[in-house]
Design a protein around this motif. Sequence first.
Motif, PDB file in Angstrom:
ATOM      1  N   ASN A  91       0.816  -1.217   0.000  1.00 28.57           N
ATOM      2  CA  ASN A  91       0.000   0.000   0.000  1.00 28.57           C
ATOM      3  C   ASN A  91       0.849   1.267   0.000  1.00 28.57           C
ATOM      4  O   ASN A  91       0.355   2.366   0.252  1.00 28.57           O
ATOM      5  N   THR A  93       3.310   4.379  -1.447  1.00 23.75           N
ATOM      6  CA  THR A  93       3.211   5.314  -2.568  1.00 23.75           C
ATOM      7  C   THR A  93       4.457   5.206  -3.440  1.00 23.75           C
ATOM      8  O   THR A  93       5.589   5.260  -2.942  1.00 23.75           O
ATOM      9  N   SER A 108       1.425   2.227 -13.947  1.00 23.93           N
ATOM     10  CA  SER A 108       0.545   2.748 -12.897  1.00 23.93           C
ATOM     11  C   SER A 108      -0.625   1.813 -12.655  1.00 23.93           C
ATOM     12  O   SER A 108      -0.957   1.479 -11.506  1.00 23.93           O
ATOM     13  N   CYS A 109      -1.253   1.370 -13.741  1.00 22.06           N
ATOM     14  CA  CYS A 109      -2.395   0.470 -13.637  1.00 22.06           C
ATOM     15  C   CYS A 109      -1.973  -0.855 -13.011  1.00 22.06           C
ATOM     16  O   CYS A 109      -2.653  -1.385 -12.126  1.00 22.06           O
ATOM     17  N   SER A 112      -1.148  -0.298  -9.274  1.00 26.08           N
ATOM     18  CA  SER A 112      -2.375   0.037  -8.537  1.00 26.08           C
ATOM     19  C   SER A 112      -3.204  -1.209  -8.267  1.00 26.08           C
ATOM     20  O   SER A 112      -3.851  -1.326  -7.219  1.00 26.08           O
ATOM     21  N   ASN A 113      -3.211  -2.128  -9.227  1.00 29.92           N
ATOM     22  CA  ASN A 113      -3.966  -3.365  -9.058  1.00 29.92           C
ATOM     23  C   ASN A 113      -3.436  -4.211  -7.903  1.00 29.92           C
ATOM     24  O   ASN A 113      -4.134  -5.108  -7.418  1.00 29.92           O
ATOM     25  N   TYR A 116      -0.805  -0.552  -4.545  1.00 30.09           N
ATOM     26  CA  TYR A 116       0.081   0.585  -4.382  1.00 30.09           C
ATOM     27  C   TYR A 116      -0.589   1.887  -4.818  1.00 30.09           C
ATOM     28  O   TYR A 116      -1.384   1.902  -5.760  1.00 30.09           O
ATOM     29  N   ASN A 117      -0.250   2.965  -4.131  1.00 31.19           N
ATOM     30  CA  ASN A 117      -0.693   4.300  -4.524  1.00 31.19           C
ATOM     31  C   ASN A 117       0.352   4.858  -5.482  1.00 31.19           C
ATOM     32  O   ASN A 117       1.533   4.923  -5.133  1.00 31.19           O
ATOM     33  N   VAL A 118      -0.064   5.245  -6.677  1.00 31.80           N
ATOM     34  CA  VAL A 118       0.894   5.633  -7.717  1.00 31.80           C
ATOM     35  C   VAL A 118       0.747   7.108  -8.092  1.00 31.80           C
ATOM     36  O   VAL A 118      -0.360   7.605  -8.293  1.00 31.80           O
TER      37      VAL A 118
END
Length: 211
Positions: A91, A93, A108-109, A112-113, A116-118
């Motif tokens: 989780n 960044t 990023s996608c 994020s899946n 993680y915060n991107v």
Amino acid sequence: MLSQDKLSSISMVDRAFISNIEGGKQQPSLITIFELANALNVTTSSIMVEVEFLLKINCPEILKNNQDGNLAWLHNLEIMMTGILEEFRGNETILIVDDELQLREMLSCFLSNYGYNVICANDGHDAIEIYKQNIESIRLSIMDIVMPRKDGITASKEIKELNPGAIILFISGYSPSYLTKTDDIDLIQKPFSPIEIIKKVRASLDLSRSC
């Protein structure tokens, strides 16, 4: 048609394993995706999805020709790999710095899946400003080396001045021999796989916690 030696070199699959798929033949012949999937005990669709990821993430000409912005295939990749990569979720960044829009979106996608915060930056110049604004939250940066306005090496030095403990992973298609002329860096050499990225991210974050 490739020789078994050439196919082994390109795919990084052991030559003896390839020969076994071919029924012990030593001469060049065609290996179908179905034979390879059966030998690796995976589905053919899983091989095709990862090949698509590698092509899109490592071939700028394909990225530039793909302007529809449809990233549904990446969600399918996430579903396929969830069982394999569950232990690499997080989780934290992460800052992604690359001048290729679609590459940034795909990474990023993908990250994020996995929770993680991107945050994304267009190049090294933008990365510095974004890092200053988010210095308390950014735990790791994934940064291309060759970018307009400010390259990744220069940007990383400035980030290290702001935060000496900053974790920075570099991605590049340049050869390691070229990169040895620069500082000692943590490099993920293109072409890379999504598994390689997620493993490296998680390992780097865990290592920083233990220090």
